[in-house]
Design a protein around this motif. Structure first.
Motif, PDB file in Angstrom:
ATOM      1  N   ARG A 136       0.842  -1.213   0.000  1.00 24.23           N
ATOM      2  CA  ARG A 136       0.000   0.000   0.000  1.00 24.23           C
ATOM      3  C   ARG A 136       0.863   1.243   0.000  1.00 24.23           C
ATOM      4  N   TRP A 137       0.445   2.243  -0.780  1.00 23.60           N
ATOM      5  CA  TRP A 137       1.155   3.515  -0.891  1.00 23.60           C
ATOM      6  C   TRP A 137       0.152   4.647  -0.729  1.00 23.60           C
ATOM      7  N   SER A 138       0.429   5.575   0.184  1.00 22.15           N
ATOM      8  CA  SER A 138      -0.385   6.785   0.250  1.00 22.15           C
ATOM      9  C   SER A 138       0.401   7.885  -0.447  1.00 22.15           C
ATOM     10  N   LEU A 139      -0.301   8.663  -1.259  1.00 24.79           N
ATOM     11  CA  LEU A 139       0.301   9.741  -2.031  1.00 24.79           C
ATOM     12  C   LEU A 139      -0.375  11.034  -1.618  1.00 24.79           C
ATOM     13  N   ALA A 140       0.425  12.082  -1.425  1.00 21.65           N
ATOM     14  CA  ALA A 140      -0.161  13.330  -0.952  1.00 21.65           C
ATOM     15  C   ALA A 140       0.644  14.543  -1.394  1.00 21.65           C
TER      16      ALA A 140
END
Length: 163
Positions: A136-140
């Protein structure tokens, strides 16, 4: 006598904390991380037969991500990939200058949307994807600074107290 071209390159100095990912196909993962996140291969060590990677290091977003192929034979026959384990409790976060462009690249490269990209109450444009290998990767991208009062109000709205 050793000539300058025979001296090994010094290994890259890792940052204080670096994720180390186990994947089912390290070469495919490296290709995905290049296409999706602009990663650059820093180092790799294949097995003697060249079929798997024992270790690889990628420069990614100013940090270092290390990875290897899965070697169940080295861990009691147990596969250690997120897919084999039913997912991962870890999310790798990338703070980016242009999350919309990065999001588009990641999805086009084969990431699955877990939380759609949107403007969040804490001031980020933010979303979560899962790569084809189960990580899982969160991008912001930070869009605006928020006050504690705004954070508290957003938390209350999105995470109401249970009664």
């Amino acid at each position: 006598m050793t000539t300058s071209h025979e001296r090994p390159a010094p290994p890259p100095v890792p940052p204080p904390v670096s994720p180390y990912l186990t994947v089912g196909d390290a070469r495919a993962a490296i290709d995905f991380y290049r296409r999706a996140f602009g990663a650059t291969l820093v180092a790799e060590q294949p097995t003697p037969d060249g079929k798997k990677l024992i270790h690889a290091a990628l420069a990614l977003n100013g940090g270092l991500v290390m990875l290897s192929d899965d070697f169940p034979e080295m861990s009691g026959g147990v596969s250690r990939t997120p897919k084999a384990l039913g997912g991962s409790a870890v999310t790798i976060h990338l703070d980016l200058p242009d999350v919309d462009a990065a999001w588009k690249r990641a999805v086009e490269a084969g990431a699955t949307v877990e939380l759609p990209l949107g403007d969040m109450f804490w001031g980020d444009r933010y979303g979560i994807v899962t790569d084809p290998f189960g990580h899982r990767w969160s991008l912001a991208t930070r869009k605006r600074a928020v006050t504690q009062t705004e954070l508290d109000a957003g938390a209350e709205k999105h995470f109401p107290a249970e009664t």
